[in-house]
Design a protein around this motif. Structure first.
Motif, short mmCIF file in Angstrom:
data_model
loop_
_atom_site.label_atom_id
_atom_site.label_comp_id
_atom_site.label_asym_id
_atom_site.label_seq_id
_atom_site.Cartn_x
_atom_site.Cartn_y
_atom_site.Cartn_z
N MET A 1 4.78 -5.86 8.07
CA MET A 1 5.70 -5.26 7.11
C MET A 1 6.73 -4.46 7.89
N ASN A 2 7.92 -4.39 7.34
CA ASN A 2 8.97 -3.68 8.07
C ASN A 2 8.77 -2.17 7.98
N LYS A 3 9.53 -1.45 8.80
CA LYS A 3 9.36 0.00 8.93
C LYS A 3 9.59 0.73 7.61
N GLU A 4 10.61 0.33 6.86
CA GLU A 4 10.91 1.00 5.59
C GLU A 4 9.76 0.83 4.59
N VAL A 5 9.23 -0.37 4.50
CA VAL A 5 8.11 -0.63 3.59
C VAL A 5 6.88 0.15 4.05
N LEU A 6 6.61 0.14 5.34
CA LEU A 6 5.47 0.88 5.87
C LEU A 6 5.58 2.36 5.54
N GLU A 7 6.74 2.94 5.75
CA GLU A 7 6.94 4.36 5.44
C GLU A 7 6.74 4.63 3.95
N TYR A 8 7.21 3.73 3.12
CA TYR A 8 7.04 3.86 1.67
C TYR A 8 5.57 3.83 1.29
N VAL A 9 4.83 2.87 1.84
CA VAL A 9 3.41 2.73 1.51
C VAL A 9 2.62 3.94 2.04
N VAL A 10 2.97 4.41 3.21
CA VAL A 10 2.30 5.61 3.74
C VAL A 10 2.55 6.80 2.81
N ARG A 48 -7.44 -5.58 2.79
CA ARG A 48 -8.56 -4.93 2.09
C ARG A 48 -8.06 -3.83 1.15
N TYR A 49 -7.10 -3.07 1.62
CA TYR A 49 -6.54 -1.97 0.84
C TYR A 49 -5.88 -2.50 -0.44
N ILE A 50 -5.07 -3.53 -0.31
CA ILE A 50 -4.41 -4.11 -1.49
C ILE A 50 -5.45 -4.63 -2.48
N THR A 51 -6.48 -5.29 -1.99
CA THR A 51 -7.54 -5.79 -2.86
C THR A 51 -8.21 -4.64 -3.60
N GLU A 52 -8.49 -3.57 -2.89
CA GLU A 52 -9.10 -2.38 -3.49
C GLU A 52 -8.19 -1.80 -4.58
N GLU A 108 0.38 1.65 -8.64
CA GLU A 108 1.35 0.69 -9.19
C GLU A 108 2.59 0.60 -8.29
N ALA A 109 3.04 1.73 -7.78
CA ALA A 109 4.21 1.73 -6.89
C ALA A 109 3.93 0.90 -5.63
N ILE A 110 2.73 1.05 -5.09
CA ILE A 110 2.36 0.27 -3.90
C ILE A 110 2.28 -1.22 -4.26
N LEU A 111 1.57 -1.52 -5.33
CA LEU A 111 1.39 -2.93 -5.71
C LEU A 111 2.70 -3.61 -6.09
N ASN A 112 3.68 -2.84 -6.55
CA ASN A 112 4.98 -3.42 -6.87
C ASN A 112 5.68 -3.97 -5.63
N ARG A 113 5.20 -3.56 -4.46
CA ARG A 113 5.79 -4.05 -3.21
C ARG A 113 4.82 -4.92 -2.43
N LYS A 114 3.83 -5.44 -3.13
CA LYS A 114 2.76 -6.23 -2.50
C LYS A 114 3.32 -7.38 -1.65
N SER A 115 4.28 -8.11 -2.16
CA SER A 115 4.78 -9.26 -1.38
C SER A 115 5.44 -8.80 -0.08
N GLU A 116 6.10 -7.66 -0.10
CA GLU A 116 6.71 -7.12 1.13
C GLU A 116 5.63 -6.59 2.07
N ILE A 117 4.58 -6.03 1.50
CA ILE A 117 3.49 -5.45 2.29
C ILE A 117 2.72 -6.54 3.03
N LEU A 118 2.38 -7.59 2.29
CA LEU A 118 1.57 -8.66 2.87
C LEU A 118 2.40 -9.70 3.60
N GLY A 119 3.71 -9.65 3.38
CA GLY A 119 4.59 -10.57 4.08
C GLY A 119 4.46 -11.92 3.56
#
Length: 119
Positions: A1-10, A48-52, A108-119
């Motif tokens: 995942m790119n830096k912006e997405v990573l920072e958002y998820v963190v 694993r995190y996304i599945t959880e 929900e905010a994290i899951l809304n970016r699932k495709s970007e997170i998982l690539g």
């Protein structure tokens, strides 16, 4: 995942951990993911995190049913449970698919970016 997405998820993960409505299992999963960021195990930890998170977010209909149940009255209190149910009906009518408590909102905010997170 790119830096912006990573920072958002963190950021959202830290919000999730701090949320008073976040259960201990979800907090542990979030913390494990944070600890894996930047390590060789990050990709697997992310899956694993996304599945959880997908299993932990509360659909609005489940919130409504719970708030109107005897168990919901025990958790929320006899006076508060009808208020929670009314709120659930209100946000459902406005189009909400999930509970809007702080924990579910972060998930929900994290899951809304699932495709970007998982690539």
């Amino acid at each position: 995942m790119n830096k912006e997405v990573l920072e958002y998820v963190v950021e959202k993960t830290k919000e999730l951990i701090a949320a008073p409505t976040c259960n201990s299992e979800t907090k542990a999963s979030a913390q494990s993911w944070l600890e894996a960021v930047g390590t060789p195990g990050e990709a697997e930890a992310t899956r694993r995190y996304i599945t959880e998170l997908e299993g932990d977010i509360m659909p609005i209909d489940s919130l409504l049913a719970f708030a109107e149940s005897e168990a919901g009255a025990k958790v929320f209190g006899a006076e508060k449970a009808p208020q929670v149910a009314a709120h659930a009906r209100e946000i459902k009518a406005a189009g909400a698919k999930y509970c809007d408590c702080p924990a579910c909102a972060a998930v929900e905010a994290i899951l809304n970016r699932k495709s970007e997170i998982l690539g």
